[in-house]
Each structure stands twice: as C-alpha cells, then as structure tokens.
Design an enzyme around this catalytic site. Structure first.
Site, short mmCIF file in Angstrom:
data_model
loop_
_atom_site.label_atom_id
_atom_site.label_comp_id
_atom_site.label_asym_id
_atom_site.label_seq_id
_atom_site.Cartn_x
_atom_site.Cartn_y
_atom_site.Cartn_z
N ASP A 1 0.83 -1.20 0.00
CA ASP A 1 0.00 0.00 0.00
C ASP A 1 0.86 1.25 0.00
OD1 ASP A 1 -2.08 -1.65 0.07
OD2 ASP A 1 -2.88 -1.02 2.04
N LYS B 1 -34.47 12.91 -5.94
CA LYS B 1 -33.71 12.03 -6.83
C LYS B 1 -32.29 11.88 -6.29
CE LYS B 1 -32.65 11.56 -11.76
NZ LYS B 1 -31.20 11.52 -11.70
N ARG C 1 -27.87 -1.45 -13.73
CA ARG C 1 -28.71 -0.98 -14.82
C ARG C 1 -28.12 -1.36 -16.18
NH1 ARG C 1 -29.15 3.51 -18.16
NH2 ARG C 1 -31.29 4.00 -18.71
N CYS D 1 -27.10 23.41 -43.34
CA CYS D 1 -26.39 23.29 -44.61
C CYS D 1 -27.40 22.73 -45.61
CB CYS D 1 -25.23 22.31 -44.43
SG CYS D 1 -24.57 21.69 -45.97
S1 IVH Z 1 -37.91 5.92 -11.21
C1 IVH Z 1 -38.94 4.80 -15.38
N1 IVH Z 1 -37.52 7.10 -8.92
O1 IVH Z 1 -33.02 8.47 -11.79
C2 IVH Z 1 -38.66 5.30 -14.02
N2 IVH Z 1 -35.68 6.96 -10.42
O2 IVH Z 1 -33.05 9.07 -14.88
C3 IVH Z 1 -37.23 5.54 -13.76
N3 IVH Z 1 -33.59 7.90 -9.56
O3 IVH Z 1 -31.66 5.68 -13.32
C4 IVH Z 1 -36.79 5.34 -12.41
N4 IVH Z 1 -34.39 8.51 -7.62
O4 IVH Z 1 -31.18 5.91 -10.90
C5 IVH Z 1 -36.96 6.73 -10.09
N5 IVH Z 1 -37.34 8.08 -6.85
C6 IVH Z 1 -36.78 7.72 -8.00
C7 IVH Z 1 -35.40 7.96 -8.30
C8 IVH Z 1 -34.90 7.58 -9.53
C9 IVH Z 1 -33.31 8.46 -8.38
C10 IVH Z 1 -32.63 7.72 -10.66
C11 IVH Z 1 -32.49 6.30 -11.16
C12 IVH Z 1 -32.67 6.34 -12.66
C13 IVH Z 1 -32.62 7.80 -12.94
C14 IVH Z 1 -33.58 8.14 -14.05
#
Ligand code: IVH
Length: 676
Positions: A34, A119, A140, A427
C-alpha cells in the site's frame, strides 16, 4: 529535464499505476505494498500540479477510485430500466402536465396527483425476489442488459435477503438507488472523486469483501417485472415497500398540480445542503398506476414521469472564439470556446450557443464576458452576457451564410407545425455530399441504437474517414483490413475484434436499419412504427417506387413533416445508392409479430453447431417470436440445447450431465409447429 522528458516520465508512472490497479482490482492480486502504491500516486498528482500540460485519463487524480471489474455475467432485464426526461423550470413542468392532459384527453381543470421523490444521485439497481427470497441483483447496464452483481448487493444491509410479509408478491423486481452517505464518504474522499463514484466503484468490485468495506445504502422506489402484486398507485406501493422491510426516502410526498410541485421543489432545494446524501433533483411520477399504464413510454423514458433538476452551478468566463459545428442533419450549431473555468468540479472549456437565433437574441460576441451554467450531464450553456465588460470595438457575430464544411448555402426552413422559420440554420446539401454531415451520419449509423457496432466509436469513424477508408455507410462492411493493420494503434487482435463486431451486425432488424439511415425526423419511435407497419425494406422501397408515402400518414406519430423528409431522402441519388448497396450486403430481418403465448412459452434454449439452411440470428428470432428465450450458458436454467452440425462437445456433455433435453434441428422445428 525538458518538457518532453517530463511527459515521458509521467506516462511511465501512469502505465505503472494502471498495471497495479488492474492486478489489484480485477485479479485481486496486489503487486506492491500500500505504501509503495500511495507514493506513486502522490508523485503523479504532484507532477500534474507542477506541470499544466500533464493529463491522462487513467491518472489517479481523475480518481475513479478503483477500476471496476469487467467480469460480471450479463443478464437481460425482464422489463427495461429506463431513464427519465428532464425538466429545469416551472415552464417545463407546465408543459409536461399539458402534454399528459392532452394525451389523456382529460378536461382542462383535471388535477393530476404526483408522487414527488427526491432524486438521489447514486447507482440504480434491480433486485429480483422469487418466493420472498432475494435471488438476483443487477446493475442498470445499458437499460436492456445489466450485470449480475448479486454477491455485492448482498453485502448491503438495507437490502433484505428474505421478506416475511404475507402479501409480498410471488415474484418482483424491486428497483432503487445504491448510494453512500456524505458522512461515510468523508472517510473515503482520498480514494474517490465524489460519493457517486464511490458507490459505483465499490458495487462493481470483483470481490464482495471489497464492497463490504464501503458502507453502501439502498433506497427503493419502483419495480420492474412483477407477478402477483395488487397495488394501484405509487403512494401505496411506497408504503408497502417500507412494510416489507425496504428503506424509502422520508422526503417522498404526494402532491397535486404543478404549483405545489414548485413549492415543494423550492423547499427541498433549500434543504439540499443539510441532507446526508446527494440529490440532484426531484422525480415526479403520476401516482395512479392505471394512468401510468395509459400514458406508456416514449423511446426510453416513461411519459408519466420526469426529473426536475436543481439549478445548475455556474461560472464566469470569456469567449475566445465561436466555432460552428455541423450535425448529422446539417444543423449548424455554434459553440463558444471559452477560457477554461471550473464549474462544480468540472473544467468547462466549451459552451453551446444552441443556434443562430439564440446568438442574436442574447447578442453574444467573441470576446464577451459571460455567465455559464452547467447542470448534470447537460452540455454547458451561456445564460447571460456582462455588457459592462464588453469591448467597445467588438462586432456582432455574423452567422455563416455558407456551410463551413462544403460551401453550400445555409438556410432556415419553414416549420409546418409552428408556422415559423426554424431557429436553426442548416447546410442545404443535407446529405453525404457535405463532408461533416457525412461523418456525423456514419457516426449515427454505427451508434448504439442503430447498428451498435462494438468498438466502432466516433474517433474511429473520423480517423477512417480521413484515411479514405469509409465515405459511405456500406464501406464499413468492405474495410481494407490490410491497410488498417499498418495504421497506428491497430494490431492483429484489435482488427480481429473489429471485424467480428462488424460481421455480427450484418444481420440486422428492419427497425434498426431504418433508424440507422438517419432520415431526418425519423427517430427510434418512428422507425419502430414504420417497421411494425411495413414489415420489410422491400415494402418501404415499394412505397417510393409507387410514390405512395402518404399511406404512412395513417400511422399515429407520422405527419407531413416526417413524410416530406422520407420523400426527400428517397429523392437523393446517393441515399438510394447507399440503400441498395446495404440491401445487397446485409441481411435485414423483416418485422414479424412476436406471439405472446407461443408454443415455446417459458422455455429457454441454447444453440450449438451449424443449423441447416438457417442462420443463428434467424433461429434466435424464431425462438423469440414463439415466446421462448435464448440463454448463452449451459446452466440449470436451460431447458433445451439445440444441436446442429459440429456442435461444441463440451456444451453437449455438460447438458447431458445436467439432464438438459437435447434437440435436433428437426425436433425443435416440430416443437415450433405445435400449436399451443
Ligand atoms: S424511477 C422509469 N424514482 O433516476 C422510471 N428513479 O433518470 C425511472 N432515480 O436511473 C426510475 N431517484 O437511478 C426513479 N425516486 C426515483 C429515483 C430515480 C433516483 C434515478 C435512477 C434512474 C434515474 C432516471
């Protein structure tokens, strides 16, 4: 030491640390102590601090922490993991709601109930539970296929291994965010650039014991595939999640209408700095699942949800020059080259100016001092000009009347929908005749949603173009590999990889093919529509021969703009040549409806050996059309191994050992012909 020698020494150090990382993180085999590792890291960073010209993507200062492993098994998501459209202002929200009301054909005053969920800026994960047991956890990935990170996810204490609740569905894919709390991140700050990187890096460790060392958290917020769930709205779902033992966000709220969404947004934005986790906006979802279902999806995002991003970070800089970039559809996009400025941890040296109208509206000039905004992964843009700092002698920026690439006239089109001239200047050659447009068209052709040719990135397109190896898309399938072999950066292995990825895509669906052509206004959705309705390229070409494109007007989503654009495409000789030559080289699969309850329902298949009179791709799509699925390894999940000529012995032996049924091509065809 001269600058050259310093650079050489620096690159040597980068090479060394890359080797150490690789061995440590991917092979679990530390090559040095390390202490020795840290010393090397420090040396690299101090060299970079001393000499501006030193920079490398693999530098520890870029700090991806540890390099993630490439060795995870790929598994398809039963229901894709989509992304979300973004909103930045109240106006965007109002538009979002208007569109929904229009789509539902609801009355004007109809109140929409939303679930507003902060989020979290982490890494999304999908947790599959069967009979209450956590069985598989996926990242994902690209949204369609994820990586099997079950072992790593099992180390997270927020993720229940077993659900005791009586009403837990028989099968469900619970989705949520893996993240690291800011207070925990502090202890790791020397290893990673930010909490998100820390979460992502540790989730993708080869050895779950490494993941375990990082205090990861999980918050659940949605689901993918489910069987046996009886819940009608997001509010009840979130409540159930916590009854079942998952953590949910304590700031989630149910809110009516956009006015109240704004109020909540402002409140949470104020609180943002006090939270122990990073949030970059608020996700709004229509609460009612039935309405969600009616609204459905566009391309890769739901119509029933949106992410309202927090206001961006901004910085002040000076415009050094204005470049004009030319896009695939001939659009001229002005880009401001600015004095590099650090905005929220990222060095910004370009900002988009959108289009000619935007430059005129804000009267943006070379030499101006400007305020630049950067939000998430959106391209930085200019919000205002500081007129007090403007040089008195500066001139208005004149947008080029000729295309900087091919010299054709640039034009502003009349938009049939808005009944106004477009803000964008283009263009007028708008085809392969303009070099820059042609290069962009080819980049689009090989891109992920089109031909998806692995390893054929933008840089390679540019390079091959310069070397005259490709001028039109069909040239990709007739590359002069001998010449490439003599080019810098190419070797036997990389050429064989490239050749393999190209050959793999010679068999392509009609839908992808249409999209790849890059006809203006024909995006993914419209390509799907055309493919679904016309079924084959032959029918598409026939429309042009009989000049009956107007038939397409019957399809929901296709309007005059799209039809005109298709007509335009077919009226160009080079386009016809491209189309015909590609049709000769490729095998373009017609669109055949897939059956929901075909005779192969719930059965998994694997193929080995050469089939008689049928390609692998055709066999695969036949299986899928009849509701079966393909898997790529002999495992317990496999039901049938189909063997053709010269099968791989190892696979056959393994299947025999595991009592997996072995089918000849004939047996399998008989199965297909059985009606269910
Ligand atoms: S729902 C189709 N709920 O946001 C529905 N997403 O751009 C999509 N995320 O990749 C997901 N908080 O990583 C959902 N309460 C929430 C969330 C959430 C964070 C993130 C998730 C997703 C991205 C969508």
């Amino acid at each position: 030491m001269s600058n050259g020698e310093i650079k050489k020494d620096y690159l040597k150090k980068i090479q060394k640390i890359t080797k150490f990382n690789e061995s440590y993180y991917n092979k679990n085999n530390p090559l040095v102590s390390d202490g020795e590792y840290d010393l090397l890291k420090k040396k690299i960073i101090s060299l970079e601090q001393e000499y501006d010209f030193l920079d490398h993507k693999d530098s520890p200062s870029k700090n991806v922490g540890f390099k993630p492993s490439k060795n995870f098994k790929k598994i398809d998501h039963k229901v894709p993991m989509l992304s979300l459209a973004n909103a930045f202002s109240e106006e965007d929200l109002i538009n979002f709601e208007k569109k929904i009301i229009n789509y539902l054909n609801a009355k004007k005053g109809f109140t929409i109930e939303y679930s507003a969920e902060p989020k979290i800026d982490g890494i999304s994960a999908s947790l599959i539970y069967k009979n209450k047991k956590f069985v598989t956890g996926l990242s994902r990935g690209d949204g369609q296929t994820g990586e099997d990170i079950t072992a790593n996810l099992r180390t997270i204490s927020d993720i229940p291994q077993f659900i005791y609740a009586k009403d837990f569905p028989e099968e469900i894919d619970i989705r949520g965010e893996v993240f690291i709390q800011n207070s925990d991140f502090k202890k790791l700050a020397d290893k990673f650039a930010n909490p998100r990187n820390a979460a992502s890096g540790s989730l993708r460790q080869k050895n779950p014991n490494d993941t375990k060392k990082i205090p990861l958290k999980f918050i659940a917020y949605t689901f993918g595939f489910e069987k046996g769930m009886n819940i009608n709205n997001q509010k009840d779902f979130l409540k159930k999640l916590s009854d079942w033992g998952f953590k949910t966000n304590h700031l989630n709220k149910i809110i009516d209408g956009t006015k109240n969404l704004m109020q909540n947004y402002n409140q949470i934005e104020k609180k943002r700095g006090d939270l122990d986790f990073d949030i970059d906006g608020i996700v709004y979802k229509i609460n009612d699942f039935q309405i969600q279902k009616r609204l459905g999806f566009v391309a890769n995002a739901p119509r029933w949800a949106i992410a309202h991003k927090f206001s961006a970070n901004s910085g002040i800089s000076k415009i050094l020059d204005i470049d004009i970039q030319i896009g695939r559809t001939g659009a001229l996009t002005p880009v401001a080259k600015i004095n590099p400025v650090n905005i929220g941890g990222v060095v910004v040296s370009n900002a988009t100016l959108h289009n000619e109208d935007e430059i005129n509206r804000k009267d943006i000039r070379i030499g101006d001092t400007v305020k630049i905004e950067r939000a998430g992964d959106v391209i930085p843009h200019i919000i205002s000009v500081d007129l007090k700092k403007r040089n008195k002698k500066s001139n208005k920026f004149i947008f080029p009347s000729k295309c900087p690439s091919c010299g054709s006239k640039t034009i502003k089109e009349f938009n049939l929908i808005t009944k106004k001239k477009d803000a964008v200047r283009r263009c007028s050659s708008e085809g392969f005749e303009c070099e820059k447009v042609a290069i962009e068209k080819i980049k689009h052709f090989v891109s992920k949603e089109a031909f998806n040719i692995d390893g054929f990135g933008k840089k390679i397109v540019e390079n091959f173009w310069k070397k005259n190896l490709i001028k039109l898309p069909q040239d990709i399938f007739n590359l002069d590999y001998k010449r490439i072999e003599n080019m810098d950066g190419w070797g036997k292995q990389s050429i064989s990889n490239l050749k393999y990825s190209i050959d793999l895509r010679k068999n392509i669906s009609f839908e992808r093919f249409i999209y790849a052509l890059g006809i203006r206004h024909i995006g993914l959705e419209n390509a799907k529509l055309i493919s679904k309705n016309l079924k084959s390229l032959r029918n598409f070409i026939n429309l042009s021969k009989s000049n009956t494109f107007d038939e397409l007007l019957n399809l929901d989503g296709m309007g005059e703009t799209q039809i005109n654009s298709i007509k335009n495409f077919f009226s160009n000789k080079t386009n016809l040549k491209v189309l015909m030559e590609l049709n000769n080289i490729l095998s373009i699969r017609n669109n055949i409806e897939t059956r929901k309850n075909g005779p192969l329902k719930d059965k998994t298949f694997m193929l080995t050996g050469k089939l008689d009179g049928m390609s692998r791709a055709e066999a695969k799509s036949l299986i899928e059309q009849n509701s079966g699925s393909i898997i790529s390894n002999v495992t317990k999940k496999l039901n049938y191994l189909i063997i053709g000529d010269k099968p791989t012995k190892r696979k056959v032996d393994m299947a025999k050992d595991m009592n997996i049924k072995i089918l000849s091509q004939d047996d399998w065809i008989k199965m297909l012909n059985k009606t269910s």
